[in-house]
Design an enzyme around this catalytic site. Sequence first.
Site, PDB file in Angstrom:
ATOM      1  CE  LYS A  57      -4.334  -1.946   2.202  1.00  7.56           C
ATOM      2  NZ  LYS A  57      -5.324  -1.991   3.122  1.00  7.56           N
TER       3      LYS A  57
ATOM      4  CB  ALA B 289       0.730   1.790  15.506  1.00 13.74           C
TER       5      ALA B 289
ATOM      6  N   GLY C  47      -1.230  -0.296   8.877  1.00  8.42           N
ATOM      7  CA  GLY C  47      -1.747   0.419   7.881  1.00  8.42           C
ATOM      8  C   GLY C  47      -3.345   0.628   8.427  1.00  8.42           C
TER       9      GLY C  47
ATOM     10  N   GLY D 241     -15.880  -5.003  10.911  1.00  7.80           N
ATOM     11  CA  GLY D 241     -14.972  -4.803   9.750  1.00  7.80           C
ATOM     12  C   GLY D 241     -15.649  -4.792   8.424  1.00  7.80           C
TER      13      GLY D 241
HETATM   14  P1  NAP Z   1      -0.388  -3.994   9.828  1.00  7.10           P
HETATM   15  O1  NAP Z   1       0.006  -3.088   8.828  1.00  7.10           O
HETATM   16  O2  NAP Z   1       0.575  -5.461   9.469  1.00  7.10           O
HETATM   17  O3  NAP Z   1      -0.471  -3.750  11.309  1.00  7.10           O
HETATM   18  C1  NAP Z   1      -0.611  -4.695  12.124  1.00  7.10           C
HETATM   19  C2  NAP Z   1      -0.726  -3.859  13.534  1.00  7.10           C
HETATM   20  O4  NAP Z   1      -1.234  -4.858  14.412  1.00  7.10           O
HETATM   21  C3  NAP Z   1       0.410  -3.632  14.028  1.00  7.10           C
HETATM   22  O5  NAP Z   1       0.351  -2.345  14.791  1.00  7.10           O
HETATM   23  C4  NAP Z   1       1.092  -4.506  14.900  1.00  7.10           C
HETATM   24  O6  NAP Z   1       1.886  -4.292  16.016  1.00  7.10           O
HETATM   25  C5  NAP Z   1      -0.234  -5.076  15.311  1.00  7.10           C
HETATM   26  N1  NAP Z   1      -0.188  -6.547  15.798  1.00  7.10           N
HETATM   27  C6  NAP Z   1      -0.125  -7.609  14.915  1.00  7.10           C
HETATM   28  N2  NAP Z   1      -0.308  -8.816  15.663  1.00  7.10           N
HETATM   29  C7  NAP Z   1      -0.451  -8.535  16.957  1.00  7.10           C
HETATM   30  C8  NAP Z   1      -0.724  -9.257  18.239  1.00  7.10           C
HETATM   31  N3  NAP Z   1      -0.675 -10.527  18.065  1.00  7.10           N
HETATM   32  N4  NAP Z   1      -0.689  -8.630  19.167  1.00  7.10           N
HETATM   33  C9  NAP Z   1      -0.713  -7.298  19.178  1.00  7.10           C
HETATM   34  N5  NAP Z   1      -0.791  -6.221  18.360  1.00  7.10           N
HETATM   35  C10 NAP Z   1      -0.489  -7.187  16.960  1.00  7.10           C
HETATM   36  O7  NAP Z   1      -1.722  -4.782   8.984  1.00  7.10           O
HETATM   37  P2  NAP Z   1      -2.971  -3.979   8.659  1.00  7.10           P
HETATM   38  O8  NAP Z   1      -3.074  -3.864   7.169  1.00  7.10           O
HETATM   39  O9  NAP Z   1      -3.014  -2.723   9.719  1.00  7.10           O
HETATM   40  O10 NAP Z   1      -4.253  -4.876   9.177  1.00  7.10           O
HETATM   41  C11 NAP Z   1      -4.782  -5.168  10.473  1.00  7.10           C
HETATM   42  C12 NAP Z   1      -5.941  -5.925  10.621  1.00  7.10           C
HETATM   43  O11 NAP Z   1      -6.950  -4.767   9.826  1.00  7.10           O
HETATM   44  C13 NAP Z   1      -6.196  -6.976   9.701  1.00  7.10           C
HETATM   45  O12 NAP Z   1      -6.917  -7.864  10.580  1.00  7.10           O
HETATM   46  C14 NAP Z   1      -6.874  -6.515   8.511  1.00  7.10           C
HETATM   47  O13 NAP Z   1      -7.648  -7.584   7.821  1.00  7.10           O
HETATM   48  C15 NAP Z   1      -7.706  -5.500   9.007  1.00  7.10           C
HETATM   49  N6  NAP Z   1      -8.245  -4.575   8.122  1.00  7.10           N
HETATM   50  C16 NAP Z   1      -9.611  -4.444   7.644  1.00  7.10           C
HETATM   51  C17 NAP Z   1      -9.927  -3.506   6.756  1.00  7.10           C
HETATM   52  C18 NAP Z   1     -11.374  -3.536   6.499  1.00  7.10           C
HETATM   53  O14 NAP Z   1     -12.016  -3.073   5.246  1.00  7.10           O
HETATM   54  N7  NAP Z   1     -12.129  -4.081   7.336  1.00  7.10           N
HETATM   55  C19 NAP Z   1      -9.000  -2.851   5.930  1.00  7.10           C
HETATM   56  C20 NAP Z   1      -7.610  -2.830   6.358  1.00  7.10           C
HETATM   57  C21 NAP Z   1      -7.034  -3.642   7.374  1.00  7.10           C
HETATM   58  P3  NAP Z   1       3.322  -4.490  15.494  1.00  7.10           P
HETATM   59  O15 NAP Z   1       3.729  -2.742  15.141  1.00  7.10           O
HETATM   60  O16 NAP Z   1       4.125  -4.415  16.903  1.00  7.10           O
HETATM   61  O17 NAP Z   1       3.780  -5.081  14.555  1.00  7.10           O
END
Ligand code: NAP
Length: 291
Positions: free
Chosen positions: A69, A129, A131, A248
């Site tokens: 992204k 924190a 995407g 979501g």
């Molecule tokens: P990302 O950029 O990889 O960020 C994930 C975040 O979650 C990071 O801050 C990470 O912490 C934290 N994290 C990951 N595993 C964890 C755990 N076991 N315990 C505590 N914190 C944890 O991923 P993303 O793109 O933000 O996506 C995150 C979620 O949002 C996913 O489930 C995705 O499916 C969802 N999402 C949904 C939509 C929608 O349209 N509904 C759109 C986008 C994303 P660190 O910084 O320490 O690694």
Amino acid sequence: MPEIKKKYYIIGNPVEHSLSPTLHSYIYKIFNLSCSYHKIRIKKAELKDFIITCRLKNISGFNVTIPHKETIIPLLDKVEDEAKLFGAVNTVKNEKGKLYGYNTDIIGCRYALKRSSWQQSGKVVILGAGGAARSALAALSSFTPSSVSLFNRTPEKARLLKDQFSDHLNFDIIAENVKFHNMENLLSNTTLLINTTPVGMWPETQNSPISDSKIIPENITIFDMVPNPVYTTLLKDAEKRGAEIISGLSMLISQAVAAQEIWLERKIPLETFNKLWTHIIEMSGQYHEHD
Ligand code: NAP
């Protein structure tokens, strides 16, 4: 002359679990459009080649997911202002070989919040924190929360987000772990909690980022960005406590509709949301089996 079938994709890695092909294909079915939508796994090292192929071939547009992204931005010809400001693109339109970038995650997040009865003000807590947190902060920038607290496993990443958004939002607590703070106290004064971590996502559906559900107050809105399952443990716990919940899936559907409006250059009627929601709920059992 036969109608040319327009081709759309979602690119990312991993991308196998994506609900986007189901959503977009159903939009084409509803409107009887001659379009197709598929997922392709593109690794980081393959992104530039995909972009070259896209410019040359008959690919009308694509969605972008983890991990592209941000890195896709310099490869595009033009990026819409909000996507540029917040540094992430999830939708690309191909117009005669020129690639235009947009961020419909922000639109989807904003829309999911607008559909709820959250009062669009008061204290907000965000878990994570990455995407998705960035989309949440960008969406919140057009509302009037009194403050935003960010909790993330890696607090440096939360601090970077704070720096990026401090012109738009007032930040309060930036911390590593919810357990180190009096979360019960904080939540009792909070109007909205957004989980942007993948905690609770399929297949580990028994997990919740708030392990002690008793601290969830009844007058809060809980938005879990995890789209699969549609009702996570966090949302089920929150509902039992009497809180308002936002799945979501609401954001996922809204961002898909917004992407189609960009690609098709037409407004999609509001009732399409409900049709997509029902379709995904009906499909979701099958979706898990194939994941
Ligand atoms: P990302 O950029 O990889 O960020 C994930 C975040 O979650 C990071 O801050 C990470 O912490 C934290 N994290 C990951 N595993 C964890 C755990 N076991 N315990 C505590 N914190 C944890 O991923 P993303 O793109 O933000 O996506 C995150 C979620 O949002 C996913 O489930 C995705 O499916 C969802 N999402 C949904 C939509 C929608 O349209 N509904 C759109 C986008 C994303 P660190 O910084 O320490 O690694």
